[in-house]
Design a protein around this motif. Structure first.
Motif, mmCIF file in Angstrom:
data_model
loop_
_atom_site.group_PDB
_atom_site.id
_atom_site.type_symbol
_atom_site.label_atom_id
_atom_site.label_comp_id
_atom_site.label_asym_id
_atom_site.label_seq_id
_atom_site.Cartn_x
_atom_site.Cartn_y
_atom_site.Cartn_z
ATOM 1 N N MET A 99 -3.184 7.782 5.576
ATOM 2 C CA MET A 99 -4.493 7.610 4.965
ATOM 3 C C MET A 99 -5.470 8.790 5.449
ATOM 4 O O MET A 99 -6.234 9.331 4.571
ATOM 5 C CB MET A 99 -5.248 6.443 5.265
ATOM 6 N N GLY A 112 -6.411 0.693 6.732
ATOM 7 C CA GLY A 112 -5.437 -0.227 6.178
ATOM 8 C C GLY A 112 -5.258 -1.278 7.052
ATOM 9 O O GLY A 112 -4.355 -1.249 7.962
ATOM 10 N N GLU A 127 -7.476 -0.644 2.324
ATOM 11 C CA GLU A 127 -6.201 -0.632 1.613
ATOM 12 C C GLU A 127 -5.481 -1.971 2.051
ATOM 13 O O GLU A 127 -5.687 -2.190 3.034
ATOM 14 C CB GLU A 127 -5.506 0.613 1.728
ATOM 15 N N ARG A 155 -0.714 -1.552 -4.345
ATOM 16 C CA ARG A 155 -1.569 -1.631 -3.304
ATOM 17 C C ARG A 155 -2.935 -2.059 -3.737
ATOM 18 O O ARG A 155 -3.481 -1.487 -4.740
ATOM 19 C CB ARG A 155 -1.728 -0.638 -2.466
ATOM 20 N N PHE A 213 -6.885 -1.740 -3.422
ATOM 21 C CA PHE A 213 -7.968 -0.674 -2.844
ATOM 22 C C PHE A 213 -9.424 -1.423 -3.209
ATOM 23 O O PHE A 213 -9.567 -1.791 -4.208
ATOM 24 C CB PHE A 213 -7.805 0.481 -3.303
ATOM 25 N N VAL A 261 -0.164 4.290 4.547
ATOM 26 C CA VAL A 261 -0.556 4.494 3.173
ATOM 27 C C VAL A 261 -0.036 5.778 2.720
ATOM 28 O O VAL A 261 0.044 6.912 3.588
ATOM 29 C CB VAL A 261 -1.905 4.449 3.261
ATOM 30 N N ALA A 278 -3.576 8.000 -0.761
ATOM 31 C CA ALA A 278 -4.565 8.104 -0.246
ATOM 32 C C ALA A 278 -5.452 9.241 -0.935
ATOM 33 O O ALA A 278 -6.657 9.199 -1.089
ATOM 34 C CB ALA A 278 -4.398 8.278 1.314
#
Length: 306
Positions: A13, A72, A112, A155, A157, A278, A283
């Motif tokens: 990320m 995350g 995340e 995923r 967000f 991630v 990202a």
């Protein structure tokens, strides 16, 4: 814009948001193996800190005066590949993340997690904390395969902005989604030297052999050799005897880490780092959408000021 990455792991990320134009000033995690790898690949500080200790974490993070906090929180308790049981302990880390953000009060944050988190009490508690702290929220499930990653990986967000309306980033997040999912071949061409590969299925009612001309299945935090008892599956495109597993480094490419990114440690740790990260390009996709929104807002504010 200064950014701190919580639960940063090995840095997927961080690298993605760095590529999107943010200034990552610190990463924070409590996993020694990942901290070592993160430190090898970034020039800014990596801090070892248990983020369950919210008050201590707030002191450390506030000293950096970040404009943005990203992170995350570990998702194994929510994941369809894990226990799907939020009573096991790690679920509380999403709530801790929301408490840290609510106390530090950066203008923006990004959280995340796996898509299934939205069905949990912990997620609802985190969302309530963000709203109480004054954040408008965009909540969106993105599939990495439509965001520049050669992998099917859904995923959730949550993007927050102080004093903003809910759904403020929806349009920007949708703007550059691909019309078709990215295959491994789209991203890596023939560089792997194979047309097919094996990944141990979650159960043997599913196939184990996959083509590079389709998106990878979700890269997991564990990987195993081809089991001696695997007898093939009707949907395998070629016999299992003709394929091999991907190496950890190859799996990192599918997570869109660059070839130059260094991994060290035992195979189990490295696989966990790669699988839990991630994807860099996912990202970057989210970071770029947020950066466009920020730049557009600043430009509009400047014009109004003139």
């Amino acid at each position: 814009m200064k950014c701190v990455d919580l639960f940063c792991g090995c840095g997927g990320m961080s690298l993605g948001f760095q590529k999107a134009g943010f200034n990552i000033v610190a990463g924070i995690d409590n996993w020694k193996s990942a901290i070592r790898v993160y430190g090898m690949n970034f020039n800014h500080p990596i801090i070892e800190q248990d983020l369950l200790d919210v008050d201590e974490a707030v002191k450390i993070i506030a000293a950096y005066a970040p404009d943005l906090i990203i992170g995350g929180p570990p998702c194994q308790d929510f994941s369809t590949a894990g226990y799907q049981d939020e009573s096991r302990g790690r679920a509380i880390l999403s709530v801790c993340y929301s408490q840290i953000v609510s106390k530090v009060k950066p203008k923006y944050f990004v959280m995340e997690n796996v898509a299934t988190i939205r069905n949990t009490t912990s997620f609802r508690n985190a969302i309530a904390n963000f709203h109480t702290a004054g954040y408008g929220l965009t909540q969106m499930v993105l599939d990495a395969a439509y965001c520049g990653v050669p992998q099917t990986r859904k995923r959730m967000f949550v993007v927050g902005m102080l004093d903003a309306p809910d759904s403020f980033l929806d349009e920007e997040l949708r703007r550059n989604l691909s019309q078709t999912p990215m295959s491994i071949h789209d991203y890596l061409g023939d560089s792997l030297g194979i047309g097919y590969y094996f990944r141990v299925p979650t159960n043997y009612s599913r196939r184990g052999v996959f083509s590079i001309y389709e998106p990878s299945m979700t890269i997991r935090g564990v990987d195993r050799p081809i089991p001696k008892g695997y007898k093939g599956h009707p949907n395998d495109p070629v016999p299992v005897e003709q394929v091999r597993c991907l190496t950890p480094k190859e799996r990192s490419y599918i997570q869109t880490f660059p070839e130059s990114f260094q991994f060290v440690g035992g195979k189990s740790d490295v696989n966990s780092m790669i699988g839990n990260a991630v994807p860099v390009n996912l990202a970057k996709y989210v970071g770029s959408a947020l950066m466009r929104y920020i730049m557009s807002n600043e430009s509009r504010d400047n014009n109004e000021g003139n």
